[in-house]
Motif scaffolding. Structure first.
Motif, PDB file in Angstrom:
ATOM      1  N   LYS A 271       0.843  -1.203   0.000  1.00 47.25           N
ATOM      2  CA  LYS A 271       0.000   0.000   0.000  1.00 47.25           C
ATOM      3  C   LYS A 271       0.876   1.250   0.000  1.00 47.25           C
ATOM      4  O   LYS A 271       0.628   2.189  -0.754  1.00 47.25           O
ATOM      5  CB  LYS A 271      -0.921  -0.011   1.216  1.00 47.25           C
ATOM      6  CG  LYS A 271      -1.833   1.186   1.277  1.00 47.25           C
ATOM      7  CD  LYS A 271      -2.739   1.150   2.487  1.00 47.25           C
ATOM      8  CE  LYS A 271      -3.573   2.427   2.525  1.00 47.25           C
ATOM      9  NZ  LYS A 271      -4.312   2.549   3.744  1.00 47.25           N
TER      10      LYS A 271
ATOM     11  N   SER B 260       2.483   1.775  -3.363  1.00 51.53           N
ATOM     12  CA  SER B 260       1.497   2.295  -4.307  1.00 51.53           C
ATOM     13  C   SER B 260       1.275   3.790  -4.082  1.00 51.53           C
ATOM     14  O   SER B 260       1.217   4.576  -5.030  1.00 51.53           O
ATOM     15  CB  SER B 260       0.188   1.527  -4.163  1.00 51.53           C
ATOM     16  OG  SER B 260      -0.797   2.070  -4.996  1.00 51.53           O
ATOM     17  N   GLU B 261       1.145   4.198  -2.819  1.00 48.85           N
ATOM     18  CA  GLU B 261       0.960   5.616  -2.496  1.00 48.85           C
ATOM     19  C   GLU B 261       2.166   6.445  -2.947  1.00 48.85           C
ATOM     20  O   GLU B 261       2.014   7.539  -3.493  1.00 48.85           O
ATOM     21  CB  GLU B 261       0.738   5.793  -0.997  1.00 48.85           C
ATOM     22  CG  GLU B 261      -0.597   5.285  -0.500  1.00 48.85           C
ATOM     23  CD  GLU B 261      -0.716   5.316   1.020  1.00 48.85           C
ATOM     24  OE1 GLU B 261       0.223   5.784   1.714  1.00 48.85           O
ATOM     25  OE2 GLU B 261      -1.752   4.860   1.529  1.00 48.85           O
TER      26      GLU B 261
ATOM     27  N   LYS C  37       4.306   5.692  -5.362  1.00 46.76           N
ATOM     28  CA  LYS C  37       4.327   5.756  -6.828  1.00 46.76           C
ATOM     29  C   LYS C  37       3.323   6.790  -7.340  1.00 46.76           C
ATOM     30  O   LYS C  37       3.618   7.524  -8.281  1.00 46.76           O
ATOM     31  CB  LYS C  37       4.041   4.377  -7.422  1.00 46.76           C
ATOM     32  CG  LYS C  37       5.214   3.424  -7.328  1.00 46.76           C
ATOM     33  CD  LYS C  37       4.893   2.089  -7.963  1.00 46.76           C
ATOM     34  CE  LYS C  37       6.087   1.163  -7.901  1.00 46.76           C
ATOM     35  NZ  LYS C  37       5.828  -0.122  -8.556  1.00 46.76           N
ATOM     36  N   SER C  38       2.161   6.820  -6.737  1.00 42.28           N
ATOM     37  CA  SER C  38       1.147   7.805  -7.118  1.00 42.28           C
ATOM     38  C   SER C  38       1.665   9.221  -6.874  1.00 42.28           C
ATOM     39  O   SER C  38       1.494  10.111  -7.708  1.00 42.28           O
ATOM     40  CB  SER C  38      -0.133   7.557  -6.319  1.00 42.28           C
ATOM     41  OG  SER C  38      -1.090   8.535  -6.612  1.00 42.28           O
ATOM     42  N   PHE C  39       2.288   9.425  -5.738  1.00 47.91           N
ATOM     43  CA  PHE C  39       2.868  10.725  -5.430  1.00 47.91           C
ATOM     44  C   PHE C  39       3.933  11.104  -6.448  1.00 47.91           C
ATOM     45  O   PHE C  39       3.970  12.235  -6.927  1.00 47.91           O
ATOM     46  CB  PHE C  39       3.471  10.727  -4.023  1.00 47.91           C
ATOM     47  CG  PHE C  39       4.221  11.990  -3.705  1.00 47.91           C
ATOM     48  CD1 PHE C  39       3.538  13.134  -3.315  1.00 47.91           C
ATOM     49  CD2 PHE C  39       5.598  12.039  -3.810  1.00 47.91           C
ATOM     50  CE1 PHE C  39       4.227  14.307  -3.041  1.00 47.91           C
ATOM     51  CE2 PHE C  39       6.292  13.197  -3.538  1.00 47.91           C
ATOM     52  CZ  PHE C  39       5.600  14.330  -3.151  1.00 47.91           C
TER      53      PHE C  39
ATOM     54  N   LYS D  19       4.225  10.194  -9.526  1.00 47.06           N
ATOM     55  CA  LYS D  19       3.604  10.565 -10.802  1.00 47.06           C
ATOM     56  C   LYS D  19       3.170  12.023 -10.767  1.00 47.06           C
ATOM     57  O   LYS D  19       3.426  12.781 -11.703  1.00 47.06           O
ATOM     58  CB  LYS D  19       2.401   9.666 -11.106  1.00 47.06           C
ATOM     59  CG  LYS D  19       2.765   8.294 -11.582  1.00 47.06           C
ATOM     60  CD  LYS D  19       1.510   7.481 -11.863  1.00 47.06           C
ATOM     61  CE  LYS D  19       1.883   6.045 -12.209  1.00 47.06           C
ATOM     62  NZ  LYS D  19       0.697   5.213 -12.414  1.00 47.06           N
ATOM     63  N   LYS D  20       2.502  12.427  -9.688  1.00 45.22           N
ATOM     64  CA  LYS D  20       2.071  13.817  -9.554  1.00 45.22           C
ATOM     65  C   LYS D  20       3.280  14.746  -9.507  1.00 45.22           C
ATOM     66  O   LYS D  20       3.295  15.801 -10.124  1.00 45.22           O
ATOM     67  CB  LYS D  20       1.234  14.003  -8.287  1.00 45.22           C
ATOM     68  CG  LYS D  20      -0.123  13.367  -8.359  1.00 45.22           C
ATOM     69  CD  LYS D  20      -0.876  13.554  -7.052  1.00 45.22           C
ATOM     70  CE  LYS D  20      -2.176  12.795  -7.063  1.00 45.22           C
ATOM     71  NZ  LYS D  20      -2.872  12.896  -5.771  1.00 45.22           N
TER      72      LYS D  20
END
Length: 120
Positions: free
Chosen positions: A27, A30-31, A33-35, A37-38
């Motif tokens: 988790k 994933s968080e 990686k999302s950060f 990307k932004k």
């Protein structure tokens, strides 16, 4: 027999802990990686723009202080000459305008100093 059951329970509990730890790590990965990307999509650009804006504000502030300092020197000289002539220079419209403008400049410089971090 109860020792075997106890050992099996401990092993199962350990496996559950390990599995839940792995799920937590998945988790968080994933968080992150999302950060990222932004971050990669524009945060770097925005930060650089903000830093540049702050540098420009600091430069303008420094220029304002320089202008204020040189203006104060000229103002004092003008005031001395006016007093020598017996003129109340504070009644001169240009002097009033100068003083109002310098107050505004001082206010802006103070606001900029409060807003800009000391290290940029």
């Amino acid at each position: 027999m109860s020792k075997i059951v106890s050992i099996e329970k401990q092993e199962l509990s350990a496996e559950k802990i390990d599995l839940s730890s792995v799920d937590i790590l998945k988790k968080k990965t994933s968080e992150a990686k999302s950060f990222l990307k932004k971050y990669n999509k524009g945060l770097t650009r925005e930060i650089n723009n903000a830093v540049q804006t702050l540098k420009e504000a600091r430069k303008l502030n420094d220029d304002g202080f320089s202008l204020r300092g040189s203006g104060a020197k000229d103002f004092r000289a003008f005031g001395r000459k006016a007093q020598e002539l017996g003129v109340d220079f504070l009644d001169i419209p240009e002097v009033k305008e100068y003083l109002d403008t310098m107050r505004e400049l001082d206010e802006i410089n103070s606001q900029i100093l409060k807003a800009i971090p000391s290290k940029i």
